[in-house]
Scaffold this motif. Structure first.
Motif, PDB file in Angstrom:
ATOM      1  N   GLU A   4       0.846  -1.198   0.000  1.00  0.00           N
ATOM      2  CA  GLU A   4       0.000   0.000   0.000  1.00  0.00           C
ATOM      3  C   GLU A   4       0.882   1.248   0.000  1.00  0.00           C
ATOM      4  O   GLU A   4       2.054   1.197   0.354  1.00  0.00           O
ATOM      5  CB  GLU A   4      -0.914   0.023   1.221  1.00  0.00           C
ATOM      6  CG  GLU A   4      -1.966  -1.058   1.206  1.00  0.00           C
ATOM      7  CD  GLU A   4      -2.905  -0.970   2.397  1.00  0.00           C
ATOM      8  OE1 GLU A   4      -4.056  -1.353   2.230  1.00  0.00           O
ATOM      9  OE2 GLU A   4      -2.486  -0.525   3.480  1.00  0.00           O
ATOM     10  N   ARG A   7      -1.315   8.537   0.620  1.00  0.00           N
ATOM     11  CA  ARG A   7      -1.584   9.713  -0.200  1.00  0.00           C
ATOM     12  C   ARG A   7      -2.540  10.639   0.546  1.00  0.00           C
ATOM     13  O   ARG A   7      -3.489  10.187   1.191  1.00  0.00           O
ATOM     14  CB  ARG A   7      -2.235   9.334  -1.539  1.00  0.00           C
ATOM     15  CG  ARG A   7      -1.374   8.489  -2.453  1.00  0.00           C
ATOM     16  CD  ARG A   7      -0.226   9.299  -3.020  1.00  0.00           C
ATOM     17  NE  ARG A   7       0.527   8.534  -3.993  1.00  0.00           N
ATOM     18  CZ  ARG A   7       1.675   7.924  -3.744  1.00  0.00           C
ATOM     19  NH1 ARG A   7       2.205   7.969  -2.538  1.00  0.00           N
ATOM     20  NH2 ARG A   7       2.318   7.281  -4.700  1.00  0.00           N
ATOM     21  N   VAL A   9      -5.555  12.951   0.273  1.00  0.00           N
ATOM     22  CA  VAL A   9      -6.660  12.977  -0.683  1.00  0.00           C
ATOM     23  C   VAL A   9      -7.757  13.890  -0.155  1.00  0.00           C
ATOM     24  O   VAL A   9      -8.154  13.810   1.009  1.00  0.00           O
ATOM     25  CB  VAL A   9      -7.216  11.550  -0.914  1.00  0.00           C
ATOM     26  CG1 VAL A   9      -8.428  11.596  -1.823  1.00  0.00           C
ATOM     27  CG2 VAL A   9      -6.146  10.650  -1.503  1.00  0.00           C
ATOM     28  N   GLY A  24      -4.695   8.838   3.400  1.00  0.00           N
ATOM     29  CA  GLY A  24      -5.302   7.519   3.223  1.00  0.00           C
ATOM     30  C   GLY A  24      -4.306   6.492   2.726  1.00  0.00           C
ATOM     31  O   GLY A  24      -3.273   6.833   2.150  1.00  0.00           O
ATOM     32  N   ARG A  25      -4.615   5.235   2.959  1.00  0.00           N
ATOM     33  CA  ARG A  25      -3.813   4.110   2.470  1.00  0.00           C
ATOM     34  C   ARG A  25      -4.515   3.525   1.253  1.00  0.00           C
ATOM     35  O   ARG A  25      -5.715   3.258   1.289  1.00  0.00           O
ATOM     36  CB  ARG A  25      -3.662   3.051   3.555  1.00  0.00           C
ATOM     37  CG  ARG A  25      -2.831   3.570   4.689  1.00  0.00           C
ATOM     38  CD  ARG A  25      -2.674   2.680   5.872  1.00  0.00           C
ATOM     39  NE  ARG A  25      -3.190   1.326   5.802  1.00  0.00           N
ATOM     40  CZ  ARG A  25      -3.168   0.488   6.820  1.00  0.00           C
ATOM     41  NH1 ARG A  25      -2.655   0.866   7.970  1.00  0.00           N
ATOM     42  NH2 ARG A  25      -3.648  -0.726   6.705  1.00  0.00           N
ATOM     43  N   TYR A  26      -3.729   3.333   0.176  1.00  0.00           N
ATOM     44  CA  TYR A  26      -4.298   2.833  -1.067  1.00  0.00           C
ATOM     45  C   TYR A  26      -3.450   1.683  -1.590  1.00  0.00           C
ATOM     46  O   TYR A  26      -2.222   1.729  -1.543  1.00  0.00           O
ATOM     47  CB  TYR A  26      -4.356   3.958  -2.121  1.00  0.00           C
ATOM     48  CG  TYR A  26      -5.275   5.067  -1.691  1.00  0.00           C
ATOM     49  CD1 TYR A  26      -6.632   5.000  -1.963  1.00  0.00           C
ATOM     50  CD2 TYR A  26      -4.801   6.149  -0.969  1.00  0.00           C
ATOM     51  CE1 TYR A  26      -7.493   5.994  -1.546  1.00  0.00           C
ATOM     52  CE2 TYR A  26      -5.650   7.151  -0.539  1.00  0.00           C
ATOM     53  CZ  TYR A  26      -6.995   7.070  -0.830  1.00  0.00           C
ATOM     54  OH  TYR A  26      -7.844   8.051  -0.399  1.00  0.00           O
ATOM     55  N   HIS A  30      -4.404   0.989  -7.152  1.00  0.00           N
ATOM     56  CA  HIS A  30      -5.374   2.092  -7.120  1.00  0.00           C
ATOM     57  C   HIS A  30      -4.817   3.259  -7.940  1.00  0.00           C
ATOM     58  O   HIS A  30      -3.611   3.487  -7.950  1.00  0.00           O
ATOM     59  CB  HIS A  30      -5.613   2.526  -5.666  1.00  0.00           C
ATOM     60  CG  HIS A  30      -6.747   3.489  -5.523  1.00  0.00           C
ATOM     61  ND1 HIS A  30      -6.610   4.835  -5.784  1.00  0.00           N
ATOM     62  CD2 HIS A  30      -8.030   3.302  -5.131  1.00  0.00           C
ATOM     63  CE1 HIS A  30      -7.765   5.436  -5.562  1.00  0.00           C
ATOM     64  NE2 HIS A  30      -8.638   4.525  -5.172  1.00  0.00           N
ATOM     65  N   PHE A  32      -4.700   6.385  -7.355  1.00  0.00           N
ATOM     66  CA  PHE A  32      -3.959   7.348  -6.537  1.00  0.00           C
ATOM     67  C   PHE A  32      -2.533   6.871  -6.253  1.00  0.00           C
ATOM     68  O   PHE A  32      -1.644   7.671  -6.001  1.00  0.00           O
ATOM     69  CB  PHE A  32      -4.663   7.610  -5.216  1.00  0.00           C
ATOM     70  CG  PHE A  32      -5.967   8.353  -5.335  1.00  0.00           C
ATOM     71  CD1 PHE A  32      -6.337   8.991  -6.507  1.00  0.00           C
ATOM     72  CD2 PHE A  32      -6.826   8.409  -4.265  1.00  0.00           C
ATOM     73  CE1 PHE A  32      -7.535   9.666  -6.615  1.00  0.00           C
ATOM     74  CE2 PHE A  32      -8.036   9.100  -4.348  1.00  0.00           C
ATOM     75  CZ  PHE A  32      -8.390   9.725  -5.537  1.00  0.00           C
ATOM     76  N   ALA A  33      -2.298   5.591  -6.281  1.00  0.00           N
ATOM     77  CA  ALA A  33      -0.977   5.043  -5.966  1.00  0.00           C
ATOM     78  C   ALA A  33       0.037   5.318  -7.068  1.00  0.00           C
ATOM     79  O   ALA A  33       1.236   5.300  -6.820  1.00  0.00           O
ATOM     80  CB  ALA A  33      -1.074   3.549  -5.705  1.00  0.00           C
TER      81      ALA A  33
END
Length: 88
Positions: A4, A7, A9, A24-26, A30, A32-33
């Motif tokens: 993970e 980021r 957000v 947040g953890r993504y 994802h 966003f990653a």
């Protein structure tokens, strides 16, 4: 967790009119990653783009341009505070 990324957000809920910003953890798959450096990314979840959101991604302004913009905003607020018409 392994696999993970973290980021910051921001989000906006049109129905409630509420916005938020959070860390947040993504998962690595994802959208966003995949951002790097000063990238910006926006996802739109709408009735047309559900369950897969519309994703728009591209380079951001970068640290120097962003800092300059914020400094300009601070100066503008300070000028407004000196103005007699802005007295409460």
């Amino acid at each position: 967790k392994a696999g993970e990324v973290l980021r910051y957000v921001g989000g906006f809920d049109v129905a409630t009119g509420k916005s938020s910003v959070k860390l947040g953890r993504y998962p690595k798959d994802h959208p966003f990653a995949s951002t790097q450096f000063a990238d910006n990314i926006v996802t739109f979840n709408t009735k047309w783009y559900d369950p897969r959101p519309l994703v728009i991604q591209g380079p951001g302004a970068g640290a120097a341009v962003t800092a300059g913009g914020i400094f300009g905003n601070v100066l503008e607020v300070m000028r407004g505070m000196k103005s007699p018409k802005s007295a409460l």
